[in-house]
Design an enzyme around this catalytic site. Sequence first.
Site, PDB file in Angstrom:
ATOM      1  N   HIS A 280      62.950  60.012  80.991  1.00 31.96           N
ATOM      2  CA  HIS A 280      62.307  61.319  81.037  1.00 31.96           C
ATOM      3  C   HIS A 280      61.444  61.526  79.790  1.00 31.96           C
ATOM      4  O   HIS A 280      61.527  60.756  78.835  1.00 31.96           O
ATOM      5  CB  HIS A 280      63.373  62.423  81.105  1.00 31.96           C
ATOM      6  CG  HIS A 280      64.239  62.433  79.888  1.00 31.96           C
ATOM      7  ND1 HIS A 280      65.350  61.622  79.782  1.00 31.96           N
ATOM      8  CD2 HIS A 280      64.134  63.087  78.701  1.00 31.96           C
ATOM      9  CE1 HIS A 280      65.901  61.800  78.582  1.00 31.96           C
ATOM     10  NE2 HIS A 280      65.178  62.679  77.910  1.00 31.96           N
TER      11      HIS A 280
ATOM     12  N   HIS B 233      55.982  60.824  75.572  1.00 27.78           N
ATOM     13  CA  HIS B 233      56.449  59.475  75.885  1.00 27.78           C
ATOM     14  C   HIS B 233      57.826  59.553  76.545  1.00 27.78           C
ATOM     15  O   HIS B 233      58.511  60.571  76.445  1.00 27.78           O
ATOM     16  CB  HIS B 233      56.554  58.632  74.603  1.00 27.78           C
ATOM     17  CG  HIS B 233      57.676  59.072  73.724  1.00 27.78           C
ATOM     18  ND1 HIS B 233      57.591  60.163  72.883  1.00 27.78           N
ATOM     19  CD2 HIS B 233      58.941  58.572  73.574  1.00 27.78           C
ATOM     20  CE1 HIS B 233      58.745  60.316  72.256  1.00 27.78           C
ATOM     21  NE2 HIS B 233      59.587  59.377  72.653  1.00 27.78           N
TER      22      HIS B 233
END
Length: 181
Positions: A39, A121
Site C-alpha cells: 500500500h 511509494h
Amino acid sequence: MIRTFIAVELDPVFIEKIRDIQEKFEDFDLKFVKPEIVHITLKFLGDVEESSIPSLASALDSLLCEPFEAKIEGIGVFPKPANPKVLWIGASGAFGALHDEVEKVLKPFNFEKDDREFTAHATLARVKFLKKSQKGAFLDALRDLKDITLGSMRVNKVLLKKSTLTPEGPLYETLHTAYLD
C-alpha cells in the site's frame, strides 16, 4: 492503544505484477511485504487511543481532495542505492496534495509532522543484509526494473488502518474508509 496509519491501497490487479518484481530480488536477503497488503502510506500515526478512532475518522471524512488517476511505476530504494534499506515501487498522481490535506485535517490531533518531503511509494521489501559481493547484482536488478509500469488506478478513498505486528509479518485491518469527492 492501537498502532495506526493512513493509506491508499493498491488496486488488486497489481498483486501478480508485484509478486513478479519481488521474485527478481529473491536471491537477496530481503524481507518481502506480502503482495496483497502492499500500500501507499500517507501518514503513520503510531499508537493512538482506541477512543480517538471516531474523531480521526470524522477528520478524514472532511478531506478536501477530489479523486484522481494514479500511475504505479518506477522502482527505487531508500535511502540511496549505495546503502539500500527499503525497496519500493513509485506512484505518481495527486498524492502530494492528498498527503498535505491529510496533514491539515489531522493538525488538531498534534501528530508529529513528517520531516521528510513526501514521496508516494509502496514498500515491496526491507533489505535485511546485502553482502558486498551481491551489491552489483542487486543494483543491476534495480536498474533493469527502473522504468517498470504496473499500470493506472483511480484513487477515490483513504483508509485508516490498524497494524498488528506478528512474527509472520503485519496484519492490517481497515478501521475507517474516507471517500474522496
